[in-house]
Design a protein around this motif. Structure first.
Motif, PDB file in Angstrom:
ATOM      1  N   ILE A   3       8.883  -1.097   8.182  1.00  0.00           N
ATOM      2  CA  ILE A   3       9.358  -1.651   6.916  1.00  0.00           C
ATOM      3  C   ILE A   3      10.106  -2.945   7.183  1.00  0.00           C
ATOM      4  N   ALA A   4       9.783  -3.991   6.428  1.00  0.00           N
ATOM      5  CA  ALA A   4      10.341  -5.324   6.686  1.00  0.00           C
ATOM      6  C   ALA A   4      11.790  -5.459   6.236  1.00  0.00           C
ATOM      7  N   ASP A   5      12.190  -4.721   5.223  1.00  0.00           N
ATOM      8  CA  ASP A   5      13.518  -4.857   4.633  1.00  0.00           C
ATOM      9  C   ASP A   5      14.592  -4.399   5.622  1.00  0.00           C
ATOM     10  N   ALA A  55       0.818  -1.211   0.000  1.00  0.00           N
ATOM     11  CA  ALA A  55       0.000   0.000   0.000  1.00  0.00           C
ATOM     12  C   ALA A  55       0.856   1.268   0.000  1.00  0.00           C
ATOM     13  N   LYS A  56       2.106   1.167   0.483  1.00  0.00           N
ATOM     14  CA  LYS A  56       2.981   2.349   0.532  1.00  0.00           C
ATOM     15  C   LYS A  56       3.567   2.708  -0.821  1.00  0.00           C
ATOM     16  N   PHE A  88       5.686  -1.745  18.636  1.00  0.00           N
ATOM     17  CA  PHE A  88       4.293  -1.282  18.684  1.00  0.00           C
ATOM     18  C   PHE A  88       3.380  -2.496  18.557  1.00  0.00           C
ATOM     19  N   SER A  89       2.630  -2.795  19.614  1.00  0.00           N
ATOM     20  CA  SER A  89       1.813  -4.011  19.627  1.00  0.00           C
ATOM     21  C   SER A  89       0.340  -3.666  19.804  1.00  0.00           C
ATOM     22  N   MET A  90      -0.256  -3.194  18.708  1.00  0.00           N
ATOM     23  CA  MET A  90      -1.662  -2.821  18.715  1.00  0.00           C
ATOM     24  C   MET A  90      -2.204  -2.952  17.297  1.00  0.00           C
ATOM     25  N   ASP A  91      -3.410  -3.492  17.151  1.00  0.00           N
ATOM     26  CA  ASP A  91      -4.044  -3.562  15.833  1.00  0.00           C
ATOM     27  C   ASP A  91      -4.682  -2.213  15.516  1.00  0.00           C
ATOM     28  N   THR A  92      -4.357  -1.652  14.341  1.00  0.00           N
ATOM     29  CA  THR A  92      -4.944  -0.380  13.923  1.00  0.00           C
ATOM     30  C   THR A  92      -5.320  -0.426  12.445  1.00  0.00           C
ATOM     31  N   ASN A  93      -6.394   0.244  12.099  1.00  0.00           N
ATOM     32  CA  ASN A  93      -6.764   0.525  10.706  1.00  0.00           C
ATOM     33  C   ASN A  93      -6.574  -0.640   9.732  1.00  0.00           C
ATOM     34  N   PRO A  94      -7.351  -1.721   9.859  1.00  0.00           N
ATOM     35  CA  PRO A  94      -7.231  -2.816   8.901  1.00  0.00           C
ATOM     36  C   PRO A  94      -7.625  -2.364   7.491  1.00  0.00           C
ATOM     37  N   PRO A  95      -7.080  -2.980   6.418  1.00  0.00           N
ATOM     38  CA  PRO A  95      -6.177  -4.126   6.456  1.00  0.00           C
ATOM     39  C   PRO A  95      -4.693  -3.749   6.465  1.00  0.00           C
ATOM     40  N   ASN A  96      -4.372  -2.456   6.283  1.00  0.00           N
ATOM     41  CA  ASN A  96      -2.969  -2.084   6.093  1.00  0.00           C
ATOM     42  C   ASN A  96      -2.317  -1.450   7.311  1.00  0.00           C
TER      43      ASN A  96
END
Length: 292
Positions: A202-204, A161-162, A257-265
């Motif tokens: 970012i995973a990279d 999405a980015k 940061f361990s919180m679910d926010t704004n699905p799906p991204n």
């Protein structure tokens, strides 16, 4: 779902440091229940303070009275003695978190760090947004005459999405963000910050390596992150790989940061709301157990 479960989950993960929900100075009543529970559980606070809730989407406005700001902040620091005091959140994000100019923010940061240092506490900025950091790294490559490396970096860092952000870099808003980011980075040290603080989703891991190198050079400060995490996935390998890179880079503080926010991204937590660990949380806990 409760402060007790939050603290128990942090303990289960093996965390030492804990970032509570921000304390707003205009709503300070002398106590922070989440902070109290975390400290009673033996956790050290990496504490974010914000001046107030401002406009319609609640971005903070800069302090109008720095003496009053420092007085209230001093009460909070005396009460909770955080490991690191963080001044505001994502100060480059005017729409969501902070309406002030870089100059106004740096003035506030200076005031906050003066209070912290008088009380023997370390201090840092609120945390540059992950995507802006990636863009700044790319712009630095361009400035050094390597447009190919600049493009390659963005295509590695801004995925999914980015990816759409890449086309916005040369827009008026994009250029404004780049200028703001550079001004902020150039001012943290003279404002008294002990670290340059950034956020990262970012995973990279090579992109992370390059980002930390850039931030150290641009700010002249050691680098920390009070918000690193995952977005749009709960891949255990990302957790382990990013944590290992953070250790290798020698970041003095890193808070996941361990919180679910704004699905799906949006962000994805290491745990369910009842505190049970997801597979990525188990990977986190195992990494801590194996390395510390």
């Amino acid at each position: 779902s409760t402060n007790q479960i939050k603290t128990q989950t942090a303990q289960k993960l093996g965390a030492i440091y804990y970032r509570p929900i921000s304390i707003f100075l205009d709503k300070w009543t002398g106590t922070c229940a989440e902070c109290d529970v975390a400290m009673s559980g033996g956790l050290r606070l990496v504490l974010t303070i914000r001046n107030n809730n401002g406009g319609p989407q609640n971005p903070t406005t800069p302090p109008s009275d720095l003496n009053s700001f420092k007085q209230i902040l001093g009460q909070i620091v005396d009460k909770y003695k955080p490991e690191v005091l963080v001044i505001e959140n994502e100060e480059n994000s005017a729409a969501l978190f902070y309406t002030g100019t870089p100059q106004q923010y740096l003035q506030e940061l200076k005031a906050g760090c003066e209070v912290a240092h008088q009380k023997g506490i370390k201090c840092t900025n609120g945390g540059l947004v992950s995507s802006l950091v990636a863009v700044l790294v790319s712009e630095n490559y361009k400035a050094n005459g390597d447009a190919k490396k600049a493009d390659e970096y963005l295509n590695r860092a801004l995925v999914g999405a980015k990816q759409a952000m890449i086309s916005q870099i040369n827009s008026a808003k994009g250029k404004e963000q780049i200028t703001k980011g550079k001004e902020l980075l150039a001012g943290y040290k003279s404002a008294g910050a002990d670290f340059a603080n950034f956020h990262w989703y970012i995973a990279d891991v090579q992109a992370l390596d390059e980002a930390v190198s850039y931030l150290r050079t641009a700010s002249g400060l050691p680098v920390m992150t009070n918000e690193v995490g995952q977005q749009a996935n709960t891949d255990s390998n990302q957790v382990t790989n990013v944590m290992q890179k953070i250790v290798n880079l020698g970041l003095p503080y890193a808070v996941w940061f361990s919180m679910d926010t704004n699905p799906p991204n949006g962000a994805r937590a290491l745990n369910e709301t009842n505190g049970s660990l997801r597979p990525n949380g188990e990977a986190y806990a195992q990494f801590i157990k194996s390395n510390f």
